[in-house]
Motif scaffolding. Structure first.
Motif, PDB file in Angstrom:
ATOM      1  N   UNK A 628       0.757  -1.100   0.183  1.00  0.00           N
ATOM      2  CA  UNK A 628      -0.208   0.284   0.070  1.00  0.00           C
ATOM      3  C   UNK A 628       1.037   1.290   0.229  1.00  0.00           C
ATOM      4  N   UNK A 629       0.197   2.470  -0.026  1.00  0.00           N
ATOM      5  CA  UNK A 629       0.989   3.657  -0.096  1.00  0.00           C
ATOM      6  C   UNK A 629       0.044   4.406   0.832  1.00  0.00           C
ATOM      7  N   UNK A 630       0.673   5.565   1.557  1.00  0.00           N
ATOM      8  CA  UNK A 630       0.138   6.627   2.530  1.00  0.00           C
ATOM      9  C   UNK A 630      -0.363   7.880   1.690  1.00  0.00           C
ATOM     10  N   UNK A 631      -0.100   7.877   0.473  1.00  0.00           N
ATOM     11  CA  UNK A 631      -0.564   9.169  -0.162  1.00  0.00           C
ATOM     12  C   UNK A 631      -0.317   8.675  -1.840  1.00  0.00           C
ATOM     13  N   UNK A 632      -1.066   9.450  -2.710  1.00  0.00           N
ATOM     14  CA  UNK A 632      -0.922   9.210  -4.077  1.00  0.00           C
ATOM     15  C   UNK A 632       0.476   9.473  -4.636  1.00  0.00           C
ATOM     16  N   UNK A 633       1.206   8.177  -4.874  1.00  0.00           N
ATOM     17  CA  UNK A 633       2.739   8.409  -5.487  1.00  0.00           C
ATOM     18  C   UNK A 633       3.052   7.314  -6.362  1.00  0.00           C
ATOM     19  N   UNK A 634       4.159   7.437  -6.988  1.00  0.00           N
ATOM     20  CA  UNK A 634       4.891   6.337  -7.611  1.00  0.00           C
ATOM     21  C   UNK A 634       5.648   5.558  -6.378  1.00  0.00           C
ATOM     22  N   UNK A 635       5.565   4.522  -6.195  1.00  0.00           N
ATOM     23  CA  UNK A 635       6.321   3.705  -5.336  1.00  0.00           C
ATOM     24  C   UNK A 635       6.526   2.257  -5.797  1.00  0.00           C
ATOM     25  N   UNK A 636       6.992   1.482  -4.762  1.00  0.00           N
ATOM     26  CA  UNK A 636       6.890   0.043  -4.977  1.00  0.00           C
ATOM     27  C   UNK A 636       5.528  -0.896  -4.605  1.00  0.00           C
ATOM     28  N   UNK A 637       4.592  -0.045  -4.255  1.00  0.00           N
ATOM     29  CA  UNK A 637       3.341  -0.547  -3.888  1.00  0.00           C
ATOM     30  C   UNK A 637       2.597  -1.403  -5.266  1.00  0.00           C
ATOM     31  N   UNK A 638       2.219  -2.095  -4.636  1.00  0.00           N
ATOM     32  CA  UNK A 638       1.373  -3.213  -5.579  1.00  0.00           C
ATOM     33  C   UNK A 638      -0.056  -2.712  -5.925  1.00  0.00           C
ATOM     34  N   UNK A 639      -0.588  -1.902  -4.864  1.00  0.00           N
ATOM     35  CA  UNK A 639      -1.961  -1.388  -4.889  1.00  0.00           C
ATOM     36  C   UNK A 639      -1.603   0.228  -4.279  1.00  0.00           C
ATOM     37  N   UNK A 640      -2.138   1.258  -5.228  1.00  0.00           N
ATOM     38  CA  UNK A 640      -1.993   2.313  -4.966  1.00  0.00           C
ATOM     39  C   UNK A 640      -2.904   3.115  -3.878  1.00  0.00           C
ATOM     40  N   UNK A 641      -2.728   4.145  -3.430  1.00  0.00           N
ATOM     41  CA  UNK A 641      -3.470   4.985  -2.456  1.00  0.00           C
ATOM     42  C   UNK A 641      -4.993   4.668  -2.379  1.00  0.00           C
ATOM     43  N   UNK A 642      -5.495   4.599  -3.553  1.00  0.00           N
ATOM     44  CA  UNK A 642      -6.959   4.734  -3.510  1.00  0.00           C
ATOM     45  C   UNK A 642      -7.589   3.293  -3.869  1.00  0.00           C
ATOM     46  N   UNK A 643      -6.743   2.305  -3.560  1.00  0.00           N
ATOM     47  CA  UNK A 643      -6.980   1.065  -3.614  1.00  0.00           C
ATOM     48  C   UNK A 643      -7.016   0.359  -4.880  1.00  0.00           C
ATOM     49  N   UNK A 644      -6.447   0.785  -5.890  1.00  0.00           N
ATOM     50  CA  UNK A 644      -6.606   0.553  -7.253  1.00  0.00           C
ATOM     51  C   UNK A 644      -5.384  -0.377  -7.327  1.00  0.00           C
ATOM     52  N   UNK A 645      -5.528  -1.686  -7.611  1.00  0.00           N
ATOM     53  CA  UNK A 645      -4.454  -2.728  -7.872  1.00  0.00           C
ATOM     54  C   UNK A 645      -3.701  -2.249  -9.171  1.00  0.00           C
ATOM     55  N   UNK A 646      -2.395  -2.402  -9.095  1.00  0.00           N
ATOM     56  CA  UNK A 646      -1.671  -2.262 -10.096  1.00  0.00           C
ATOM     57  C   UNK A 646      -1.605  -3.670 -10.960  1.00  0.00           C
ATOM     58  N   UNK A 647      -1.003  -3.620 -11.988  1.00  0.00           N
ATOM     59  CA  UNK A 647      -0.871  -5.112 -12.652  1.00  0.00           C
ATOM     60  C   UNK A 647      -0.143  -6.045 -11.955  1.00  0.00           C
ATOM     61  N   UNK A 648       0.882  -5.630 -11.150  1.00  0.00           N
ATOM     62  CA  UNK A 648       1.817  -6.603 -10.336  1.00  0.00           C
ATOM     63  C   UNK A 648       0.924  -6.948  -9.264  1.00  0.00           C
ATOM     64  N   UNK A 649      -0.157  -6.782  -8.679  1.00  0.00           N
ATOM     65  CA  UNK A 649      -1.203  -7.327  -7.645  1.00  0.00           C
ATOM     66  C   UNK A 649      -1.610  -8.637  -8.263  1.00  0.00           C
ATOM     67  N   UNK A 650      -2.016  -8.560  -9.610  1.00  0.00           N
ATOM     68  CA  UNK A 650      -2.781  -9.599 -10.207  1.00  0.00           C
ATOM     69  C   UNK A 650      -1.575 -10.777 -10.589  1.00  0.00           C
ATOM     70  N   UNK A 651      -0.407 -10.322 -10.892  1.00  0.00           N
ATOM     71  CA  UNK A 651       0.520 -11.061 -11.457  1.00  0.00           C
ATOM     72  C   UNK A 651       1.157 -11.892 -10.131  1.00  0.00           C
ATOM     73  N   UNK A 652       1.217 -11.346  -8.837  1.00  0.00           N
ATOM     74  CA  UNK A 652       1.588 -11.930  -7.548  1.00  0.00           C
ATOM     75  C   UNK A 652       0.327 -12.976  -7.253  1.00  0.00           C
ATOM     76  N   UNK A 653      -0.893 -12.509  -7.409  1.00  0.00           N
ATOM     77  CA  UNK A 653      -2.060 -13.228  -7.080  1.00  0.00           C
ATOM     78  C   UNK A 653      -2.056 -14.579  -7.606  1.00  0.00           C
TER      79      UNK A 653
END
Length: 857
Positions: A628-653
């Motif tokens: 997760x993130x603590x604010x809207x940002x580009x980071x290592x998170x696999x789901x962004x601040x607004x709970x929008x999963x990045x493609x990586x979330x699904x690849x990990x799943x």
């Protein structure tokens, strides 16, 4: 009966006046608990620090002094109570508290709750409570001047002297936002006697019999009786005891159950999560109830196993629950917001449910944030998520002078007592990366020394991690204590890959290895690793605030929304080594996301292969940095601040499903003899394995189809295999069919895609994976028109069937307008293997698809 009343009706002001309020002006708070930034935002006194460059326009807030006040009424009946306390569950951070003009408290630790007896300072009618907060930043700088400057990674060095959420000082994924204020409830409590501690310990035998021991402590030693009840999850009474004397101020009793008599708690995927209710009632001699407390408890045998291995050096570092060894696939957790009081129970549940839906079973509460709210752990208990809990020390050379140690001990005692009854919490770790700091700076760190005091060395916090914390954890809980994360033990440094847990940052940080090297970068338990990726384009547009002139990857605002040192160079290093890509905003977002997805999927795939059964648990867990993130940002998170999963979330799943199939291909060069460098052969070696996280062997059909990307040639193989329980199983090793042996490096290998599926007896596809030649930048992708890629929407309006005539790599689906809730992303598609994706909220909109070689590079 004791009473507990939360104080409401609060006002706040900037002491001395300033940009927030005029001098003497008190503004009503919108909610309570709260902190200053939250209130100023709602009053439109400051711009949103999550947008643009506004973060830097609100720094004055954290360097100002603030006050909060409340007026509350007290009746004569309340005033007649023998004991009246004010309870402050959390103050952030340096606060002086006055009641009716009398100073009653000086607070200095955000992680500590304070209880103050106030009966003699109350009056019937209106009473005024005022909290005056100093700037934690300025106060910390003052302490640093007195005590000395210490080394760290991330943030201002003064943070090391301040017991406050360390990420507030800025991190390589978070902004500098120094929160201030009453961040947890404040309540008025009246009582004659009360229950001050419920210490419930369950000892689970190897045969899974249960012994429950209760140690109950009361406020005062007084004649009276207590009763205890344990209720089954269905509400029925499991056992009870009454008429327990309270004269000595405490009581102890225990119960025993034979194996199978109580329902045990299991991690998600291995069984149910039954939660019992333990209730204590305290009464006086006349039978009047004075206090009542209850806890949700569960029963499980949790062990950290460090055994010798077969064929490799070192020891395992694995978690065993109820005699089942668990491969822990999960994530690291940072605070879900820079403004903690805005995180609701519903938001916590959404985050944690997302993890479970993504096949994850462990979350690590990282040591630079907070000991999370009770509801966080309640939900982990309910969902079966194992919790790795750090103490709140991160990336620093912390001090150990007497006043600091006293505060730390109180903090540790309170939080261990608060968390110990949660079945989800299976480990306490002393800190995050502080031993790594000591190693990197060559501080006084002799791992063979187990007896020194350490406080007079230049790594004094070793006293905290090796004396204070293990003592507190051992006295107040039965939870396993680990000195740090990472920590190897056995006299080895934190980089040792054969012992303990490892933070593997030689992809991205460190030596910046290719992600394909995860197999040789493995550790016994990899508790941190990661790769950056841009968030959803909607999140980028949110922080840009509509400024189209800044809508390109290297813009000033986009740079402010990536806090990692050297991030542009590192993103480009991995992009340029692997992809042809453009710098158009949406295309750049896509390529960083696919890169992140490929990197993380590769890690989980290769490390699950290392879970080879008893004695061969060479890697027992992988926790990605971060969920997760603590604010809207580009980071290592696999789901962004607004709970929008990045493609990586699904690849990990996909890589954490109960059944998976994995592959590697590597070129093997063999020279004719030792003298010639010109005469050799190059063979491509393919290795295939399957994983099974269930406790039973699984008979499946392994179906392999090899495609030539540039012709109609295919090769099909099918084999019946047995996947061994709770382990990986090697399925194939040999040359890649269809790939000619090469004798010159100028001979370009065929672009062969190997698609593998595991199919059970019913025809269900349990797992699939397509292995492509890498780097992808060398591939000449077919024209889009030749692919015949189709996304056919079903009659339900939400089921999408993807088909194609050629293999396609990295499909990401999108729509215009509000985002859709997708069931999968970063999809590899091959002919004759349609994939169905759910798209909740599609509402008839046209589906857009982006993939490697689609012409947008």
């Amino acid at each position: 009966m004791s009473t507990n009343r939360e104080l409401q009706d609060w006002y706040f002001t900037q002491l001395g006046g300033g940009e927030g309020t005029k001098e003497g002006e008190w503004l009503k708070v919108s909610e309570f608990p709260t902190t200053v930034h939250v209130e100023l935002l709602k009053q439109k006194k400051i711009p949103d620090p999550f947008l643009g460059l506004n973060e830097w326009d609100v720094q004055w807030v954290g360097e100002s002094k603030w006050a909060f006040k409340s007026s509350f009424s007290v009746s004569q009946e309340e005033l007649d109570a023998p004991n009246i306390d004010l309870v402050f569950d959390g103050l952030d951070t340096f606060a002086t508290v006055a009641l009716n003009g009398h100073s009653i408290l000086e607070a200095s630790n955000q992680f500590v709750a304070y209880r103050v007896a106030i009966k003699d300072k109350l009056k019937v009618g209106a009473n005024e409570l005022i909290l005056c907060f100093e700037s934690a930043f300025i106060k910390g700088r003052d302490i640093e001047q007195e005590r000395g400057k210490l080394a760290l990674w991330n943030g201002d060095s003064s943070r090391l002297h301040v017991r406050k959420a360390q990420y507030n000082y800025g991190w390589d994924w978070g902004p500098v936002l120094m929160t201030i204020g009453p961040w947890k409830p404040i309540s008025l409590q009246t009582y004659q006697n009360r229950i001050i501690d419920m210490d419930l310990r369950s000892d689970i035998s190897a045969a899974l019999g249960v012994k429950l021991t209760a140690n109950i402590t009361f406020f005062e030693s007084a004649p009276g009786l207590a009763s205890f009840t344990l209720k089954h999850p269905d509400g029925s009474i499991e056992t009870s005891v009454d008429k327990i004397p309270t004269d000595e101020g405490h009581c102890t009793f225990s119960f025993d159950w034979a194996p199978g008599k109580l329902d045990l708690w299991y991690p998600v995927g291995y069984g149910a999560q039954p939660m019992y209710t333990a209730e204590i009632e305290l009464a006086n001699e006349r039978g009047q109830v004075l206090d009542r407390k209850s806890l949700k408890v569960a029963f499980r045998r949790a062990r950290v196993v460090q055994d010798k291995l077969v064929d490799q050096e070192g020891l395992t570092f694995l978690f065993e629950i109820n005699n089942i060894r668990i491969f822990c696939g999960g994530s690291n957790w940072i605070p879900a917001d820079s403004f903690l009081t805005t995180v609701t129970a519903e938001r916590y549940r959404a985050w944690l449910k997302l993890m479970v839906d993504g096949n994850q079973n462990m979350i690590r509460v990282w040591g630079g944030g907070i000991y999370e709210h009770d509801v966080f752990y309640d939900i982990c208990d309910e969902l079966g998520l194992l919790v790795w809990q750090d103490f709140m020390f991160g990336c620093g050379q912390y001090p150990a002078y007497d006043s600091f140690l006293e505060s730390v001990r109180l903090e540790a005692e309170q939080n261990v007592k608060r968390l110990r009854h949660h079945p989800s919490v299976v480990i306490f770790a002393g800190n995050n990366e502080d031993y790594q700091i000591a190693e990197s700076l060559k501080l006084e760190l002799d791992y063979s020394d187990e007896t020194s005091d350490f406080r007079e060395t230049n790594f004094p916090a070793r006293y905290i991690y090796e004396r204070t914390l293990p003592e507190v954890v051992g006295k107040h809980s039965d939870i396993y204590y680990h000195r740090a994360s990472p920590y190897s033990g056995q006299g080895k440094p934190t980089t040792d890959r054969t012992l303990g847990d490892l933070h593997q940052w030689n992809v991205w940080h460190g030596s910046q290895e290719p992600w394909h090297n995860w197999d040789i970068l493995a550790g016994r338990f990899v508790s941190e690793f990661g790769m950056q990726g841009f968030p959803n384009i909607r999140t980028v547009d949110h922080w840009l605030g509509g400024d189209k002139t800044e809508r390109f990857p290297q813009s000033r605002i986009n740079n402010n929304h990536n806090k990692a040192d050297g991030f542009e160079r590192r993103l480009e290093l991995y992009l340029v080594e692997n992809f042809k890509h453009s710098f158009e905003m949406e295309s750049y977002v896509y390529y960083t996301q696919i890169m992140q997805a490929e990197t993380l999927a590769s890690a989980y795939r290769l490390w699950r292969r290392n879970w080879g059964g008893r004695g061969r648990e060479y890697t027992a867990g992988a926790l990605v940095w971060q969920i997760n993130d603590c604010w809207p940002v580009t980071s290592w998170a696999i789901v962004d601040y607004f709970l929008r999963p990045k493609p990586a979330f699904f690849a990990v799943s996909r890589e954490l499903r109960p059944f998976t199939v994995g592959m590697t291909r590597k070129d093997r060069q063999t020279f004719l003899d030792d003298r010639s460098g010109a005469q050799f052969t190059i063979e491509t070696i393919l290795e295939i394995w399957g994983t099974n996280s269930t406790l039973h062997e699984k008979k499946v059909t392994m179906e392999i189809v090899i495609f030539d990307l540039h012709s109609d040639w295919t090769n099909k193989l099918s084999k019946n295999v047995i996947l061994e329980p709770n382990s990986s199983t090697e399925l194939y090793k040999g040359t890649l069919p269809g790939q000619p042996i090469r004798t010159k490096k100028s001979e370009i290998p065929k672009v062969l895609i190997v698609s593998a599926r595991l199919i059970d007896e019913t025809g269900e596809i349990l797992g699939r994976y397509s292995n492509w030649p890498e780097p992808f930048k060398f591939i000449h992708f077919p024209p889009v028109a030749d692919l015949n890629l189709k996304a056919t929407v079903g009659t339900d309006g939400e089921s999408i069937v993807l088909t194609a005539d050629r293999p396609i790599k990295g499909i990401v689906l999108d729509v215009d307008g509000e985002d859709v809730k997708w069931s999968d992303q970063a999809i590899d598609l091959v002919p004759n293997d349609p994939q169905t994706i759910k798209a909740v909220g599609l509402n008839g909109r046209k589906i857009k698809m982006r993939f490697l070689g689609d012409g947008t590079a």
